[in-house]
Motif scaffolding. Structure first.
Motif, PDB file in Angstrom:
ATOM      1  N   ARG A 176     -76.222 -39.252 -24.587  1.00  0.00           N
ATOM      2  CA  ARG A 176     -75.879 -39.304 -23.650  1.00  0.00           C
ATOM      3  C   ARG A 176     -74.408 -38.436 -24.241  1.00  0.00           C
ATOM      4  N   ASP A 177     -74.397 -37.542 -25.348  1.00  0.00           N
ATOM      5  CA  ASP A 177     -73.729 -36.984 -26.059  1.00  0.00           C
ATOM      6  C   ASP A 177     -72.991 -35.968 -25.708  1.00  0.00           C
ATOM      7  N   LEU A 178     -72.969 -35.502 -24.025  1.00  0.00           N
ATOM      8  CA  LEU A 178     -72.236 -35.017 -23.767  1.00  0.00           C
ATOM      9  C   LEU A 178     -70.748 -34.009 -24.114  1.00  0.00           C
ATOM     10  N   ASP A 179     -70.400 -35.235 -24.894  1.00  0.00           N
ATOM     11  CA  ASP A 179     -68.695 -34.962 -25.444  1.00  0.00           C
ATOM     12  C   ASP A 179     -68.898 -34.571 -26.531  1.00  0.00           C
ATOM     13  N   ILE A 180     -69.888 -33.307 -27.176  1.00  0.00           N
ATOM     14  CA  ILE A 180     -69.670 -32.844 -28.314  1.00  0.00           C
ATOM     15  C   ILE A 180     -69.340 -31.388 -27.767  1.00  0.00           C
ATOM     16  N   TYR A 181     -69.412 -31.286 -26.557  1.00  0.00           N
ATOM     17  CA  TYR A 181     -69.514 -29.902 -26.657  1.00  0.00           C
ATOM     18  C   TYR A 181     -67.933 -29.421 -26.070  1.00  0.00           C
ATOM     19  N   ALA A 182     -67.468 -31.309 -25.784  1.00  0.00           N
ATOM     20  CA  ALA A 182     -65.711 -30.728 -25.541  1.00  0.00           C
ATOM     21  C   ALA A 182     -64.743 -30.512 -26.801  1.00  0.00           C
ATOM     22  N   ARG A 183     -65.796 -30.956 -27.794  1.00  0.00           N
ATOM     23  CA  ARG A 183     -64.933 -31.670 -29.332  1.00  0.00           C
ATOM     24  C   ARG A 183     -64.343 -30.302 -29.725  1.00  0.00           C
ATOM     25  N   PRO A 184     -63.136 -30.307 -30.643  1.00  0.00           N
ATOM     26  CA  PRO A 184     -62.734 -28.759 -31.072  1.00  0.00           C
ATOM     27  C   PRO A 184     -63.343 -28.632 -31.910  1.00  0.00           C
ATOM     28  N   HIS A 185     -63.852 -27.519 -32.913  1.00  0.00           N
ATOM     29  CA  HIS A 185     -64.772 -27.286 -33.354  1.00  0.00           C
ATOM     30  C   HIS A 185     -65.750 -27.925 -34.213  1.00  0.00           C
ATOM     31  N   TYR A 186     -66.609 -27.865 -33.589  1.00  0.00           N
ATOM     32  CA  TYR A 186     -67.824 -28.533 -33.010  1.00  0.00           C
ATOM     33  C   TYR A 186     -68.491 -27.410 -33.714  1.00  0.00           C
ATOM     34  N   TYR A 187     -69.729 -28.193 -34.940  1.00  0.00           N
ATOM     35  CA  TYR A 187     -70.394 -26.878 -35.353  1.00  0.00           C
ATOM     36  C   TYR A 187     -71.516 -25.811 -34.490  1.00  0.00           C
ATOM     37  N   PHE A 188     -70.907 -25.545 -33.320  1.00  0.00           N
ATOM     38  CA  PHE A 188     -72.510 -23.975 -32.530  1.00  0.00           C
ATOM     39  C   PHE A 188     -70.666 -23.591 -32.327  1.00  0.00           C
ATOM     40  N   ASN A 189     -69.404 -24.304 -32.520  1.00  0.00           N
ATOM     41  CA  ASN A 189     -68.281 -23.690 -31.880  1.00  0.00           C
ATOM     42  C   ASN A 189     -68.485 -23.029 -30.131  1.00  0.00           C
ATOM     43  N   TYR A 190     -68.820 -23.875 -29.615  1.00  0.00           N
ATOM     44  CA  TYR A 190     -68.346 -23.672 -28.242  1.00  0.00           C
ATOM     45  C   TYR A 190     -67.248 -23.949 -27.911  1.00  0.00           C
ATOM     46  N   ASP A 191     -66.450 -23.068 -26.839  1.00  0.00           N
ATOM     47  CA  ASP A 191     -65.091 -23.050 -27.010  1.00  0.00           C
ATOM     48  C   ASP A 191     -64.744 -22.936 -25.641  1.00  0.00           C
TER      49      ASP A 191
END
Lengths: 315, 270, 498
Positions: free
Chosen positions: C409-424
């Motif tokens: 349930r790691d939906l949070d990674i898409y809300a993180r700033p500058h996560y490696y895939f750079n979804y913003d």
């Protein structure tokens, strides 16, 4: 003789020193952070820094080299960052697989090759020809493919031997030996083929057929002539080759261990590089290079003992 | 006997080279064409060597793999020759410290198994055909250096070489005019043997994943991928290994045959 | 003389024969279990490393936390027998189990909770999931058997987070040595580790709960698919909970001696894209990639048909899952049209960086083959895990990569700033902030669904499939987990049927 030995010993030490620098430098410029490998993608920057400090990775490069090489020289091989146990213990456990495998393969190869080579040399025509043809094919078969074929036949088709894995020595030597049978055969057969060819050639070169002719003329037994006169004289090229082969076998075990998933030095090396267990990689490379250099040194010494002229010529 | 070997060895070698050349323009199927519906098909008229887990035609992959094997081993031995032969010539020509330094250096390089070198280079710049070429080249160089040094040493003590030196010819000139032409046949034999070793080494390195990268077909990697299917599609471990054995066998027979032919000629001359 | 040497050599031969014949080992006695695992854990301390293999061996077997995850992925009591949450979502009051001791004799009470969480949050902490503890403001101990945890802000995932392997309870005396000799409160205790080969656990005689039925559990490290198959067939292994060879499952399915149990994991295999780079920053390009790939074929070829197509970063076994697997059906014509709209010319090329696992290697090759059919040349690059982490993950220096995200349930990674895939996406971030602050379960459920839909619409990465858990074990073995709601091989309830 002693001058020759001293010089070879000097080369040996220089080579190991050189090897230590090469592997250390390579590992320094290797991309990848050991702390990141241990803590994984979610680790925070401060956590990574804390672990790097714990592992001593924040020390200057030259200091780390001195730490390492100083330790090795005084018998301390350091600690594995992945397992967090002493590297000496780890390597000893893995040597218990790799060295029996390499020695077993060398023994098997020798036991097969020398009689075959001598026999082929003592015969002419079809017998010699077909043995040589068989060894020619033996030389061309990659050991890891032979390993796969052996698995296919003896582990998949009939289940006489395990397809891989190693139960460990403490569960009884029976199961452990059984796990080593197929890898040993796979390693030994191509080397035996090479060795048999060289043995045959060496025995012929010392004039076996002349010996035999004389022997027959004198009414002596052929076997006696063969083993007492021809074979000892042919020893030097054979032992030289065996030294080289043992180095090949050590390298070969890395791939064969991979095929049979044996927990030996080879798999440890791959794993250590993957996990960026730097000191462990350094120790292992030094160990491999050291073993190879040492074996070649021993072969030189052995040859010098067999034929003292050699040492004189070389020095 | 010797001629038969040269003939057979040469024949097999030509067969492998021809296969590689044909694969450049034609293979039964595209070697990288994926066909999920027909994955892991057993050998049949449609696919004589069967298909792999992606439904790729094994025969086509083996044909294309010949190309990879040949290019990598040629390049590797070329690297080895470019480093080793000049070193051996220099050592023989100068002797003394130069020779000591070069030959000990060769011993040292030789102490690193090709696999170890390849693992190191791979760690640095990633796996691939180039990595393997360099690793095998580094491993080939000291062998060629030694062979060159020994063979050249024999020529240097011949009367005609000594005479040339006595007449004031430079070492380089003597090497060019007298040494090199006279050791070429020895070198040819050794290079043939090194090529066969290089094919074996390339296969081994690819088998552990250090060699040519997918989708480029490579015999060693095909064997590696086949091992996973040893219970369900054993034919995948069969054919690529045969290809390696045939290529190595051909070069070995050719090399051995050539060497024996040369020995024979030398003996007759003597 | 001659007879004696003959005699000797014949006994030698006989000895050799018996030793060769004595394997496979005798059938395991009904109170021990030998389990295969594919990867060797790097150390056995789940609070000092991220590897899933650490949890496979230790989770709930050796180490326990305040809460734990059951087989269905539900949060259930563990060392905390019950808890209450204040209406504002800021104060958690845990009632702790009585009479719990660590395997080194240390008494478990509230001070241990303070110690364990304090250690994970400390400046020199090397906890791989330190962010799980970030919401904690303080831990109070009103009595030895009660722990009151105050949060800085409401965190709807807190109880779940405290069930992670990284949040287990450790004893002050033994914590530093847990990497080589783990000491927990669980039903099994560490016995021996032979690096490269096996890890042995034995029953904890002082366990506070109902005693486990097994007296000994051995984890054997067998990464090779062929060797794993052989070990199961020969009886050397009783179970392989996460079997590494989907292609040989067939062999077991028709064998009455074995149970084949295909379950779910939290692993989401995705083609991660670097959304900061051109043309990946164009949604039409990303959607084109999604249409160009036949996910079912990939599952077939890469995982022998096991695994389920996913449409966002969420698996079918997660609560409030929305089936979006049909959002981008295989449609090369549509893909070509979108590529044209995005202004991408045929012959465009990019690199897919592949880490070592076979799912990644195989999926990468297949994706490349599919993309070549719509005119995109993919260059494949294999990298070691260490290089993947530093180059792709840390430095975000990549075009695309195939990777399985195994955290649950790691939906949070898409809300993180500058996560490696750079979804913003400001919209996604806003939704996620609402979700994490929500205290009402129905509101939470609605927001989780919205998050999934947002991801599917934006397609920041190409969602491929959910990794299956292929469990194979002796048919007489009961109580093995079918699913992997979290990396774990929980054997506390396992027993042999007569």
């Amino acid at each position: 003789m002693s001058g020759f030995l001293l010089r070879r010993l000097g080369t040996l030490i220089a080579a190991l020193f050189f090897a230590s620098i090469v592997v250390f430098v390579v590992l320094q410029i290797l991309p990848g952070d050991p702390a990141l490998v241990i803590l994984g993608p979610d680790a925070q920057a401060d956590t990574l820094k804390a672990l790097r400090h714990q592992l001593g990775l924040d020390l200057p490069v030259w200091l780390r080299y001195l730490h390492w090489i100083g330790g090795v020289l005084t018998g301390h091989f350091g600690r594995s960052t992945a397992y967090d146990i002493s590297i000496a213990t780890l390597i000893l456990q893995r040597i218990a697989v790799t060295v029996p495998l390499a020695i077993g393969a060398m023994l098997l190869a020798t036991l097969l090759a020398i009689p075959i080579g001598v026999f082929a040399a003592s015969r002419r025509g079809a017998v010699d020809g077909s043995i040589m043809a068989a060894t020619q094919i033996g030389v061309a078969v990659p050991d890891f493919w032979l390993a796969l074929l052996l698995i296919l036949i003896f582990a998949v088709h009939v289940t006489w031997f395990p397809a891989g894995g190693f139960p460990g020595w403490w569960h009884g030597t029976g199961a452990a030996l059984k796990a080593l049978v197929l890898p040993t055969v796979a390693l030994a057969v191509p080397q035996a083929a090479i060795l048999a060819r060289v043995t045959r050639g060496a025995v012929l070169d010392v004039g076996l057929r002349d010996y035999l002719r004389t022997a027959r003329a004198k009414g002596l037994r052929e076997g006696a002539i063969l083993w007492l006169h021809a074979v000892p004289n042919a020893l030097i090229p054979v032992t030289t080759l065996m030294g080289l082969q043992f180095s090949f076998l050590l390298a070969g075990t890395i791939i064969i261990e991979n095929v049979f998933t044996l927990p030996g030095l080879g798999s440890l090396l791959f794993q250590a590089i993957g996990q960026r267990d730097l000191v462990l990689v350094q120790d292992l490379v030094l160990l491999f290079a050291g073993l190879v250099i040492l074996i070649n040194f021993l072969v030189d010494v052995l040859n010098a003992v067999i034929d003292p002229r050699l040492a004189k010529v070389r020095s | 006997m010797t001629n038969l070997r040269i003939l057979l060895g040469g024949g097999l070698t030509v067969l492998v080279i021809l296969t590689a050349l044909v694969a450049l323009v034609w293979t039964p199927y595209a070697p990288t064409a994926i066909d999920i519906l027909h994955r892991l098909a057993a050998p049949s008229g449609l696919h004589p060597f069967g298909t792999d887990a992606f439904g790729r035609d094994t025969l086509s992959m083996i044909m294309a793999g010949a190309e990879n094997s040949i290019i990598v081993s040629l390049a590797a031995v070329a690297i080895g020759a470019a480093l080793g032969i000049p070193a051996g010539l220099l050592a023989a020509a100068r002797g003394g410290w130069t020779e000591e330094l070069l030959m000990r250096g060769a011993d040292l390089t030789f102490a690193f198994p090709a696999l170890l070198t390849a693992v190191m280079i791979t760690a640095l710049r990633g796996p691939g055909a180039y990595t393997v070429m360099i690793a095998i080249g580094v491993f080939t160089a000291p062998v060629l250096a030694r062979v060159t040094r020994t063979a050249a040493g024999v020529i240097w003590v011949q009367d005609y070489a000594r005479a040339a030196r006595a007449l004031g010819r430079g070492r380089g000139a003597v090497t060019r005019v007298h040494i090199l032409p006279n050791i070429l046949s020895v070198l040819t034999v050794q290079i043939t043997i090194q090529l066969s070793l290089a094919i074996l080494a390339e296969a081994g390195l690819s088998f552990v994943g250090l060699g040519a990268q997918p989708p480029a077909p490579s015999w060693g990697r095909m064997l590696n991928e086949g091992q996973t299917y040893i219970y369900t599609a054993p034919f995948l471990t069969l054919f690529p290994g045969m290809a390696i054995a045939v290529a190595v066998l051909g070069l070995n027979m050719l090399g051995d045959g050539l060497r024996d032919a040369m020995d024979l000629r030398r003996r007759r001359r003597a | 003389m001659k007879t004696s040497s003959l005699w000797r050599s014949s006994t030698l031969l006989a000895g050799l024969c018996t030793c060769l014949a004595s394997v496979p080992a005798l059938a395991a006695p009904p109170d021990s279990l030998t389990i295969g695992i594919a990867l060797e854990p790097p150390g056995l301390d789940p609070t000092a490393g991220a590897a899933g293999a650490i949890r496979d061996v230790t989770y709930d077997n050796i180490f326990q936390g305040l809460t734990r995850i059951d087989e269905a992925g539900k949060v259930v009591p563990s060392l905390a027998k019950s808890w209450t949450v204040s209406p504002d979502g800021l104060t958690y009051t845990f009632d702790l189990q009585n009479g719990v001791t660590f395997q080194d004799g240390t008494q478990f009470d509230c001070s241990i909770v303070q110690f364990s969480y304090g250690r994970a949050m400390a400046a020199d902490s090397i906890n791989a999931q330190k962010q799980l503890f970030a919401p904690i403001a303080k831990v109070d101990c009103p009595s030895p058997l009660q722990a009151v945890i105050t949060l800085k802000q409401p965190t709807s995932t807190f109880l779940y987070n405290m069930a992670w392997g990284d949040a287990v309870m450790v004893a002050p005396k033994s914590a530093a040595a847990n990497k080589t000799h783990p000491v927990g409160t669980g039903p099994f205790e560490f016995s021996r580790w032979v690096p490269g080969d096996r890890i042995e656990l034995i029953r904890n005689p002082h366990y506070w709960g109902p005693a486990p039925k097994l007296a000994a559990v051995t984890f054997r490290i067998i990464p090779d698919p062929a060797a794993a198959t052989a070990a199961l067939l020969s009886g050397a292994l009783d179970a392989y909970p996460d079997f590494p060879a989907p292609e040989t499952v067939v062999k077991f399915q028709h064998d009455p001696r074995f149970t084949v149990d295909i379950g779910t994991t939290e692993g989401k295999v995705i083609l991660a894209l670097n959304d900061a780079r051109k043309p990946f920053n164009d949604i039409r390009f990303r959607q084109a990639l999604a249409y160009a790939i036949d996910r079912n074929a990939i599952i077939e070829a890469a995982y022998s048909g096991y695994g389920k197509v996913i449409g966002s970063h969420y698996t079918p076994s997660d609560p409030n899952y929305v089936d979006l697997s049909g959002a981008y059906p295989y449609d090369p014509a549509k893909a070509k049209q979108l590529l044209q709209e995005a202004g991408v010319k045929p012959g465009m090329s990019f690199t897919i960086t592949m880490p070592p696992p076979s799912y990644a290697q195989r999926s990468g090759q297949l994706v490349a083959a599919y993309l070549s059919q719509v005119g995109i040349n993919v260059k494949l690059e294999s990298v070691e895990w260490a290089k993947w982490l530093s180059q792709v993950f840390s430095q975000s220096d990549f075009d695309a990569t195939v990777i399985a995200h195994v955290e649950s349930r790691d939906l949070d990674i898409y809300a993180r700033p500058h996560y490696y895939f750079n979804y913003d996406s400001p919209a996604y971030k806003a939704l996620y902030a609402q979700y994490i602050a929500a205290t009402d379960p129905t509101q939470q459920a609605a927001l989780v669904e919205k998050l999934q839909r947002q991801l599917s619409a934006d397609e920041p990465n190409i969602f491929l499939f959910a990794l299956p858990k292929i469990g194979i074990w002796n048919a007489k073995l009961k109580g093995m987990w079918s699913n992997d709601p979290m990396p774990a091989d929980d054997v506390t309830q396992v027993y042999w049927a007569q």
